[in-house]
Scaffold this motif. Structure first.
Motif, short mmCIF file in Angstrom:
data_model
loop_
_atom_site.label_atom_id
_atom_site.label_comp_id
_atom_site.label_asym_id
_atom_site.label_seq_id
_atom_site.Cartn_x
_atom_site.Cartn_y
_atom_site.Cartn_z
N TYR A 1 0.84 -1.21 0.00
CA TYR A 1 0.00 0.00 0.00
C TYR A 1 0.87 1.25 0.00
CZ TYR A 1 -2.79 3.79 2.00
OH TYR A 1 -3.37 5.00 2.25
N TYR A 2 1.92 1.23 0.81
CA TYR A 2 2.78 2.40 0.94
C TYR A 2 3.73 2.58 -0.24
CZ TYR A 2 1.06 2.62 5.72
OH TYR A 2 0.25 2.72 6.82
N THR A 3 4.15 1.47 -0.84
CA THR A 3 5.10 1.57 -1.96
C THR A 3 4.40 1.79 -3.31
OG1 THR A 3 5.11 -0.84 -2.23
CG2 THR A 3 6.79 0.13 -0.78
N SER A 4 3.07 1.66 -3.33
CA SER A 4 2.34 1.79 -4.59
C SER A 4 2.24 3.22 -5.09
CB SER A 4 0.94 1.18 -4.46
OG SER A 4 0.19 1.89 -3.49
N SER A 5 2.46 4.19 -4.20
CA SER A 5 2.46 5.61 -4.60
C SER A 5 3.65 6.29 -3.94
CB SER A 5 1.17 6.30 -4.17
OG SER A 5 0.05 5.77 -4.85
N SER A 6 4.41 7.04 -4.72
CA SER A 6 5.64 7.64 -4.20
C SER A 6 5.39 8.69 -3.13
CB SER A 6 6.43 8.27 -5.35
OG SER A 6 5.67 9.30 -5.97
N TRP A 7 4.20 9.29 -3.12
CA TRP A 7 3.93 10.35 -2.14
C TRP A 7 3.48 9.82 -0.80
CZ3 TRP A 7 -1.11 10.63 -0.29
CH2 TRP A 7 -2.09 9.98 -1.05
N LYS B 1 5.72 14.94 1.16
CA LYS B 1 4.66 14.86 0.15
C LYS B 1 3.30 14.55 0.74
CE LYS B 1 7.70 13.35 -3.66
NZ LYS B 1 8.94 13.20 -2.88
N ASP B 2 3.27 13.68 1.75
CA ASP B 2 2.01 13.25 2.35
C ASP B 2 1.68 14.06 3.60
OD1 ASP B 2 -0.26 11.77 2.54
OD2 ASP B 2 0.70 9.87 3.03
N GLY B 3 2.72 14.47 4.33
CA GLY B 3 2.51 15.29 5.52
C GLY B 3 2.25 14.52 6.79
N GLY B 4 2.22 13.18 6.70
CA GLY B 4 1.96 12.37 7.88
C GLY B 4 1.52 10.99 7.48
N GLY B 5 1.13 10.20 8.47
CA GLY B 5 0.74 8.83 8.21
C GLY B 5 -0.72 8.57 8.49
N HIS C 1 5.84 -0.88 9.38
CA HIS C 1 6.17 -0.78 7.96
C HIS C 1 7.45 0.02 7.78
CE1 HIS C 1 1.74 -0.91 8.47
NE2 HIS C 1 1.75 -1.73 7.43
N PRO C 2 8.18 -0.20 6.70
CA PRO C 2 9.41 0.57 6.46
C PRO C 2 9.08 1.96 5.88
CG PRO C 2 9.09 -1.00 4.68
CD PRO C 2 8.00 -1.27 5.68
N ILE C 3 8.51 2.81 6.71
CA ILE C 3 8.06 4.13 6.27
C ILE C 3 8.56 5.22 7.23
CG2 ILE C 3 6.00 3.26 5.10
CD1 ILE C 3 4.36 4.03 7.57
N GLN C 4 8.48 6.47 6.78
CA GLN C 4 8.95 7.61 7.58
C GLN C 4 7.96 7.98 8.68
OE1 GLN C 4 9.55 10.97 5.00
NE2 GLN C 4 10.81 9.82 3.52
N VAL C 5 6.68 7.83 8.40
CA VAL C 5 5.63 8.43 9.23
C VAL C 5 5.02 7.41 10.18
CG1 VAL C 5 5.14 10.18 7.48
CG2 VAL C 5 3.95 7.98 7.40
N GLU C 6 4.07 7.90 10.97
CA GLU C 6 3.47 7.04 12.00
C GLU C 6 2.48 6.04 11.40
OE1 GLU C 6 0.13 9.74 11.28
OE2 GLU C 6 2.30 10.00 11.33
N ASP C 7 2.56 4.80 11.89
CA ASP C 7 1.58 3.78 11.52
C ASP C 7 0.92 3.20 12.77
OD1 ASP C 7 3.75 2.36 12.46
OD2 ASP C 7 4.05 1.19 10.62
#
Length: 388
Positions: free
Chosen positions: A172-178, A184-188, A221-227
Protein backbone atom coordinates in the motif's frame (compact mmCIF):
# COMPACT_ATOMS: atom_id res chain seq x y z
CA UNK A 1 -32.46 25.71 -13.98
CA UNK A 2 -29.07 25.23 -15.64
CA UNK A 3 -26.62 22.82 -14.07
CA UNK A 4 -23.48 24.01 -12.29
CA UNK A 5 -20.42 23.30 -14.43
CA UNK A 6 -17.89 21.36 -12.34
CA UNK A 7 -14.21 20.60 -12.70
CA UNK A 8 -12.73 17.64 -10.80
CA UNK A 9 -9.11 18.35 -9.89
CA UNK A 10 -7.10 15.14 -9.50
CA UNK A 11 -8.76 12.13 -11.12
CA UNK A 12 -7.11 9.37 -9.16
CA UNK A 13 -8.83 6.86 -6.90
CA UNK A 14 -11.31 9.22 -5.22
CA UNK A 15 -11.43 11.84 -7.97
CA UNK A 16 -12.49 9.20 -10.48
CA UNK A 17 -15.44 8.26 -8.23
CA UNK A 18 -16.60 11.86 -8.01
CA UNK A 19 -16.15 12.39 -11.75
CA UNK A 20 -18.06 9.23 -12.60
CA UNK A 21 -21.01 10.06 -10.33
CA UNK A 22 -21.32 13.49 -11.93
CA UNK A 23 -20.75 12.33 -15.52
CA UNK A 24 -23.30 9.51 -15.08
CA UNK A 25 -25.93 12.12 -14.22
CA UNK A 26 -26.43 10.82 -10.68
CA UNK A 27 -26.06 14.26 -9.08
CA UNK A 28 -28.94 16.61 -9.75
CA UNK A 29 -27.71 20.09 -10.57
CA UNK A 30 -24.10 19.23 -11.49
CA UNK A 31 -22.51 18.67 -14.89
CA UNK A 32 -18.93 17.51 -15.41
CA UNK A 33 -17.10 20.09 -17.54
CA UNK A 34 -13.40 19.44 -16.94
CA UNK A 35 -10.94 17.16 -15.16
CA UNK A 36 -7.22 17.14 -14.43
CA UNK A 37 -4.60 14.43 -14.16
CA UNK A 38 -6.59 11.44 -15.37
CA UNK A 39 -4.46 8.45 -14.51
CA UNK A 40 -4.57 5.67 -17.15
CA UNK A 41 -6.01 3.15 -14.69
CA UNK A 42 -9.01 5.42 -14.05
CA UNK A 43 -9.74 6.58 -17.58
CA UNK A 44 -12.15 3.72 -18.21
CA UNK A 45 -14.43 4.90 -15.40
CA UNK A 46 -15.15 8.20 -17.12
CA UNK A 47 -14.41 7.19 -20.72
CA UNK A 48 -17.92 8.08 -21.92
CA UNK A 49 -17.46 11.62 -20.65
CA UNK A 50 -14.02 11.82 -22.25
CA UNK A 51 -15.48 10.60 -25.54
CA UNK A 52 -18.12 13.29 -25.23
CA UNK A 53 -15.54 16.06 -25.35
CA UNK A 54 -14.81 16.56 -21.68
CA UNK A 55 -11.99 19.09 -21.24
CA UNK A 56 -8.85 17.47 -19.78
CA UNK A 57 -5.99 19.49 -18.26
CA UNK A 58 -2.55 18.33 -17.19
CA UNK A 59 -2.66 20.18 -13.88
CA UNK A 60 -4.77 22.31 -11.58
CA UNK A 61 -2.72 25.31 -12.68
CA UNK A 62 -3.63 24.67 -16.31
CA UNK A 63 -7.31 24.40 -15.43
CA UNK A 64 -7.35 27.63 -13.41
CA UNK A 65 -5.38 29.43 -16.12
CA UNK A 66 -8.00 28.37 -18.66
CA UNK A 67 -10.72 29.77 -16.37
CA UNK A 68 -8.82 33.04 -15.87
CA UNK A 69 -8.27 33.47 -19.60
CA UNK A 70 -11.92 32.81 -20.40
CA UNK A 71 -11.24 29.56 -22.20
CA UNK A 72 -13.16 27.44 -19.69
CA UNK A 73 -16.41 28.31 -17.94
CA UNK A 74 -16.81 26.72 -14.51
CA UNK A 75 -19.05 27.29 -11.49
CA UNK A 76 -17.41 24.88 -9.07
CA UNK A 77 -14.55 22.48 -8.46
CA UNK A 78 -14.03 19.25 -6.55
CA UNK A 79 -10.50 18.97 -5.14
CA UNK A 80 -9.12 15.42 -4.85
CA UNK A 81 -5.36 16.00 -4.88
CA UNK A 82 -2.58 15.27 -2.33
CA UNK A 83 -3.02 17.03 1.00
CA UNK A 84 -0.44 19.80 0.64
CA UNK A 85 -2.15 21.09 -2.52
CA UNK A 86 -5.61 21.62 -1.02
CA UNK A 87 -5.02 25.11 0.33
CA UNK A 88 -3.47 26.57 -2.82
CA UNK A 89 -6.17 25.11 -5.06
CA UNK A 90 -9.09 26.11 -2.83
CA UNK A 91 -7.78 29.67 -2.46
CA UNK A 92 -7.31 30.01 -6.21
CA UNK A 93 -10.81 28.67 -6.80
CA UNK A 94 -12.29 31.30 -4.49
CA UNK A 95 -10.32 34.04 -6.25
CA UNK A 96 -12.00 32.90 -9.46
CA UNK A 97 -15.45 32.89 -7.90
CA UNK A 98 -15.78 29.10 -7.83
CA UNK A 99 -17.53 26.93 -5.26
CA UNK A 100 -15.29 24.31 -3.60
CA UNK A 101 -15.79 20.75 -2.41
CA UNK A 102 -12.50 19.57 -0.88
CA UNK A 103 -11.56 16.01 -0.05
CA UNK A 104 -10.30 15.39 3.46
CA UNK A 105 -8.25 16.76 5.12
CA UNK A 106 -8.38 20.51 4.44
CA UNK A 107 -4.59 20.50 4.49
CA UNK A 108 -1.63 19.14 6.39
CA UNK A 109 -1.53 21.86 9.03
CA UNK A 110 -4.26 23.99 10.55
CA UNK A 111 -2.90 27.24 9.10
CA UNK A 112 -3.88 25.95 5.67
CA UNK A 113 -7.48 25.45 6.80
CA UNK A 114 -7.50 28.91 8.38
CA UNK A 115 -6.20 30.56 5.22
CA UNK A 116 -8.77 28.78 3.06
CA UNK A 117 -11.45 30.24 5.29
CA UNK A 118 -9.89 33.70 5.05
CA UNK A 119 -9.84 33.49 1.24
CA UNK A 120 -13.50 32.51 1.28
CA UNK A 121 -14.34 35.49 3.48
CA UNK A 122 -12.58 37.85 1.05
CA UNK A 123 -14.60 36.66 -1.93
CA UNK A 124 -17.18 39.15 -3.19
CA UNK A 125 -19.43 36.27 -4.24
CA UNK A 126 -21.49 34.02 -1.98
CA UNK A 127 -19.64 30.75 -2.41
CA UNK A 128 -20.17 27.25 -1.04
CA UNK A 129 -17.20 25.61 0.66
CA UNK A 130 -17.72 22.01 1.71
CA UNK A 131 -15.61 19.06 2.90
CA UNK A 132 -15.85 15.39 1.90
CA UNK A 133 -16.54 14.05 5.39
CA UNK A 134 -18.61 11.18 4.04
CA UNK A 135 -18.69 9.30 7.35
CA UNK A 136 -21.11 11.93 8.61
CA UNK A 137 -23.70 10.36 6.34
CA UNK A 138 -23.53 7.09 8.29
CA UNK A 139 -26.85 6.76 10.19
CA UNK A 140 -25.08 5.15 13.16
CA UNK A 141 -22.83 8.16 13.74
CA UNK A 142 -25.71 10.54 13.11
CA UNK A 143 -27.73 8.74 15.77
CA UNK A 144 -24.83 8.89 18.24
CA UNK A 145 -24.64 12.63 17.70
CA UNK A 146 -28.39 12.98 18.22
CA UNK A 147 -28.29 11.05 21.49
CA UNK A 148 -25.32 13.02 22.83
CA UNK A 149 -26.76 16.40 21.89
CA UNK A 150 -30.25 15.60 23.14
CA UNK A 151 -29.05 15.53 26.75
CA UNK A 152 -31.32 12.54 27.32
CA UNK A 153 -28.56 10.61 29.07
CA UNK A 154 -26.65 13.54 30.55
CA UNK A 155 -23.20 14.82 29.71
CA UNK A 156 -20.21 12.86 28.40
CA UNK A 157 -17.96 11.28 31.01
CA UNK A 158 -15.54 9.28 28.88
CA UNK A 159 -14.82 8.58 25.21
CA UNK A 160 -12.89 5.58 23.92
CA UNK A 161 -12.28 4.88 20.22
CA UNK A 162 -10.08 2.01 19.10
CA UNK A 163 -9.88 1.99 15.31
CA UNK A 164 -7.30 -0.55 14.19
CA UNK A 165 -9.13 -1.97 11.17
CA UNK A 166 -7.05 0.26 8.88
CA UNK A 167 -4.66 -2.64 8.22
CA UNK A 168 -2.29 -2.05 5.30
CA UNK A 169 0.48 -4.25 3.80
CA UNK A 170 3.79 -2.68 2.77
CA UNK A 171 2.59 -2.65 -0.85
CA UNK A 172 0.00 0.00 0.00
CA UNK A 173 2.78 2.40 0.94
CA UNK A 174 5.10 1.57 -1.96
CA UNK A 175 2.34 1.79 -4.59
CA UNK A 176 2.46 5.61 -4.60
CA UNK A 177 5.64 7.64 -4.20
CA UNK A 178 3.93 10.35 -2.14
CA UNK A 179 2.50 8.02 0.49
CA UNK A 180 4.06 7.79 3.94
CA UNK A 181 6.46 10.70 3.42
CA UNK A 182 6.63 13.88 5.47
CA UNK A 183 7.38 16.15 2.51
CA UNK A 184 4.66 14.86 0.15
CA UNK A 185 2.01 13.25 2.35
CA UNK A 186 2.51 15.29 5.52
CA UNK A 187 1.96 12.37 7.88
CA UNK A 188 0.74 8.83 8.21
CA UNK A 189 -2.34 7.28 9.72
CA UNK A 190 -3.53 10.61 11.17
CA UNK A 191 -3.51 12.32 7.76
CA UNK A 192 -4.52 9.41 5.51
CA UNK A 193 -6.83 7.07 7.38
CA UNK A 194 -8.06 8.95 10.44
CA UNK A 195 -9.28 12.39 9.28
CA UNK A 196 -12.80 10.92 9.16
CA UNK A 197 -12.50 9.52 12.67
CA UNK A 198 -11.05 12.74 14.04
CA UNK A 199 -13.82 14.72 12.37
CA UNK A 200 -16.49 12.42 13.81
CA UNK A 201 -14.88 12.57 17.24
CA UNK A 202 -15.09 16.36 17.42
CA UNK A 203 -18.45 16.48 15.56
CA UNK A 204 -20.13 14.14 18.03
CA UNK A 205 -18.25 14.89 21.25
CA UNK A 206 -16.96 18.43 20.73
CA UNK A 207 -13.39 19.63 20.26
CA UNK A 208 -11.08 18.46 23.07
CA UNK A 209 -9.15 21.08 25.04
CA UNK A 210 -5.82 19.27 25.35
CA UNK A 211 -4.07 16.06 24.32
CA UNK A 212 -1.15 13.89 25.37
CA UNK A 213 -0.15 11.60 22.54
CA UNK A 214 2.34 9.00 21.37
CA UNK A 215 2.99 8.40 17.66
CA UNK A 216 5.20 5.50 16.56
CA UNK A 217 6.85 6.01 13.18
CA UNK A 218 7.58 2.99 11.00
CA UNK A 219 6.59 0.59 13.76
CA UNK A 220 5.10 -2.01 11.41
CA UNK A 221 6.17 -0.78 7.96
CA UNK A 222 9.41 0.57 6.46
CA UNK A 223 8.06 4.13 6.27
CA UNK A 224 8.95 7.61 7.58
CA UNK A 225 5.63 8.43 9.23
CA UNK A 226 3.47 7.04 12.00
CA UNK A 227 1.58 3.78 11.52
CA UNK A 228 0.53 3.45 15.17
CA UNK A 229 -0.68 6.10 17.63
CA UNK A 230 -2.43 6.60 20.95
CA UNK A 231 -3.82 9.87 22.28
CA UNK A 232 -5.26 10.77 25.67
CA UNK A 233 -7.86 13.55 25.41
CA UNK A 234 -9.39 16.00 27.86
CA UNK A 235 -12.40 18.25 27.40
CA UNK A 236 -13.01 21.51 29.23
CA UNK A 237 -16.06 20.11 31.07
CA UNK A 238 -14.02 17.29 32.61
CA UNK A 239 -14.72 14.52 30.11
CA UNK A 240 -11.72 12.39 29.16
CA UNK A 241 -10.98 10.00 26.35
CA UNK A 242 -8.56 7.80 24.48
CA UNK A 243 -8.18 7.56 20.70
CA UNK A 244 -5.90 4.94 19.19
CA UNK A 245 -5.28 3.69 15.68
CA UNK A 246 -2.92 1.51 13.69
CA UNK A 247 -2.33 0.17 10.17
CA UNK A 248 -0.33 -2.80 11.43
CA UNK A 249 -2.80 -4.88 13.43
CA UNK A 250 -4.67 -7.89 12.07
CA UNK A 251 -7.38 -8.55 12.95
CA UNK A 252 -8.28 -4.98 13.76
CA UNK A 253 -11.33 -3.57 15.46
CA UNK A 254 -13.40 -0.41 15.23
CA UNK A 255 -15.10 0.19 18.57
CA UNK A 256 -16.35 3.64 19.55
CA UNK A 257 -17.66 4.05 23.10
CA UNK A 258 -19.22 7.11 24.67
CA UNK A 259 -19.95 6.87 28.37
CA UNK A 260 -22.66 9.31 29.40
CA UNK A 261 -23.99 9.98 32.89
CA UNK A 262 -26.88 7.56 32.45
CA UNK A 263 -25.98 5.42 29.47
CA UNK A 264 -23.20 3.78 27.52
CA UNK A 265 -23.17 4.04 23.72
CA UNK A 266 -21.20 1.33 21.90
CA UNK A 267 -20.69 1.51 18.15
CA UNK A 268 -19.11 -1.61 16.65
CA UNK A 269 -19.62 -3.69 13.53
CA UNK A 270 -21.92 -1.10 11.99
CA UNK A 271 -24.38 -1.33 14.88
CA UNK A 272 -25.14 0.97 17.80
CA UNK A 273 -26.00 -0.54 21.16
CA UNK A 274 -27.16 1.51 24.13
CA UNK A 275 -27.05 0.51 27.77
CA UNK A 276 -29.44 2.59 29.91
CA UNK A 277 -28.82 2.55 33.65
CA UNK A 278 -31.35 4.98 35.18
CA UNK A 279 -34.29 2.59 34.79
CA UNK A 280 -32.26 -0.32 36.17
CA UNK A 281 -31.21 1.75 39.18
CA UNK A 282 -34.57 3.42 39.67
CA UNK A 283 -32.85 6.81 39.71
CA UNK A 284 -30.11 8.82 38.04
CA UNK A 285 -26.64 7.25 38.35
CA UNK A 286 -25.24 10.22 40.25
CA UNK A 287 -28.02 10.05 42.83
CA UNK A 288 -27.48 6.31 43.22
CA UNK A 289 -23.72 6.81 43.60
CA UNK A 290 -24.30 9.38 46.36
CA UNK A 291 -26.97 7.46 48.28
CA UNK A 292 -26.39 3.73 47.78
CA UNK A 293 -25.33 1.72 50.85
CA UNK A 294 -24.24 -1.25 48.72
CA UNK A 295 -20.40 -1.49 48.81
CA UNK A 296 -20.04 -3.70 45.72
CA UNK A 297 -23.09 -3.15 43.49
CA UNK A 298 -23.21 -4.83 40.09
CA UNK A 299 -25.06 -2.34 37.96
CA UNK A 300 -26.71 -4.10 35.04
CA UNK A 301 -28.24 -1.65 32.67
CA UNK A 302 -30.86 -2.35 30.06
CA UNK A 303 -29.35 -2.93 26.61
CA UNK A 304 -31.03 -2.28 23.30
CA UNK A 305 -29.89 -1.87 19.71
CA UNK A 306 -30.79 1.34 17.92
CA UNK A 307 -32.44 0.89 14.53
CA UNK A 308 -30.28 3.22 12.45
CA UNK A 309 -30.40 1.83 8.93
CA UNK A 310 -27.51 2.30 6.56
CA UNK A 311 -26.31 4.65 3.83
CA UNK A 312 -25.14 2.78 0.74
CA UNK A 313 -24.11 5.79 -1.34
CA UNK A 314 -22.28 8.26 0.92
CA UNK A 315 -20.38 9.99 -1.87
CA UNK A 316 -23.57 10.57 -3.81
CA UNK A 317 -25.04 12.16 -0.68
CA UNK A 318 -21.96 14.36 -0.29
CA UNK A 319 -22.05 15.54 -3.90
CA UNK A 320 -25.81 16.08 -3.85
CA UNK A 321 -25.54 18.16 -0.70
CA UNK A 322 -22.87 20.24 -2.41
CA UNK A 323 -25.08 20.69 -5.48
CA UNK A 324 -28.11 21.64 -3.38
CA UNK A 325 -26.08 24.22 -1.45
CA UNK A 326 -24.85 25.75 -4.73
CA UNK A 327 -28.46 25.93 -5.94
CA UNK A 328 -29.51 27.56 -2.67
CA UNK A 329 -31.94 24.80 -1.73
CA UNK A 330 -30.06 22.95 0.97
CA UNK A 331 -26.87 22.56 2.97
CA UNK A 332 -23.81 20.39 2.43
CA UNK A 333 -23.13 17.46 4.72
CA UNK A 334 -20.11 19.31 6.12
CA UNK A 335 -19.27 22.98 5.72
CA UNK A 336 -15.64 23.56 4.79
CA UNK A 337 -14.87 25.69 7.82
CA UNK A 338 -15.32 22.58 9.99
CA UNK A 339 -12.23 21.04 8.41
CA UNK A 340 -10.22 23.27 10.72
CA UNK A 341 -11.14 21.33 13.87
CA UNK A 342 -9.93 17.87 12.87
CA UNK A 343 -6.63 19.47 11.83
CA UNK A 344 -6.35 21.13 15.24
CA UNK A 345 -6.68 17.66 16.69
CA UNK A 346 -4.23 15.86 14.39
CA UNK A 347 -1.68 18.69 14.64
CA UNK A 348 -1.94 18.69 18.44
CA UNK A 349 -1.44 14.90 18.53
CA UNK A 350 1.70 15.18 16.42
CA UNK A 351 3.01 18.12 18.42
CA UNK A 352 2.41 16.37 21.73
CA UNK A 353 4.25 13.27 20.53
CA UNK A 354 7.19 15.30 19.21
CA UNK A 355 7.45 17.50 22.31
CA UNK A 356 6.65 14.66 24.72
CA UNK A 357 4.15 16.75 26.68
CA UNK A 358 0.47 17.67 26.87
CA UNK A 359 -0.57 20.21 24.24
CA UNK A 360 -3.48 22.66 24.42
CA UNK A 361 -5.70 22.94 21.34
CA UNK A 362 -6.02 26.58 20.24
CA UNK A 363 -9.01 28.89 20.14
CA UNK A 364 -9.69 30.02 16.55
CA UNK A 365 -8.54 33.48 15.46
CA UNK A 366 -6.33 34.20 18.46
CA UNK A 367 -2.64 34.76 19.11
CA UNK A 368 -2.70 31.36 20.74
CA UNK A 369 -3.65 29.83 17.40
CA UNK A 370 -0.75 31.55 15.63
CA UNK A 371 1.71 30.19 18.22
CA UNK A 372 0.21 26.71 17.83
CA UNK A 373 0.56 26.89 14.03
CA UNK A 374 4.17 28.03 14.27
CA UNK A 375 5.13 25.27 16.71
CA UNK A 376 3.55 22.55 14.59
CA UNK A 377 5.04 23.75 11.31
CA UNK A 378 8.51 23.99 12.84
CA UNK A 379 8.16 20.41 14.09
CA UNK A 380 6.96 19.21 10.70
CA UNK A 381 9.86 20.92 8.95
CA UNK A 382 12.30 19.09 11.20
CA UNK A 383 10.70 15.81 10.16
CA UNK A 384 10.99 16.72 6.49
CA UNK A 385 14.65 17.72 6.89
CA UNK A 386 15.37 14.45 8.68
CA UNK A 387 14.61 12.55 5.47
CA UNK A 388 15.79 15.05 2.86
Amino acid sequence: MSKAQVGVIGVGNMGSKYAQLISDGEIEGLELAAVTRVRPEYREKIQAALDGGLRVYESADALFTAVEQGELSLDAVVIATPHYAHEEQAVRAFKNGLHVLCDKPAGVYSRQARQIGEALAKSDKKLVYSMVFNQRTNPVYRRMKELVESGRYGRIKRVNWVVTDWYRPDFYYTSSSWRATWDKDGGGILLNQCPHNLDLLQWICGVPSRVQAFCHEGKYHPIQVEDDMTAYLEWEDGATGVFMSSTGEAAGVNRFEISLEDALLVCEGGALRVCEVADALGMKEEEYRRTSTEPFPKVKGTWHTEECGREDAPYRVILQGYADAIAGKGEPVAWGEEGRYSLYLSNAIYLSSWQKKMVELPTPDTEEELRFEKAFEEGLQKKIEQYS
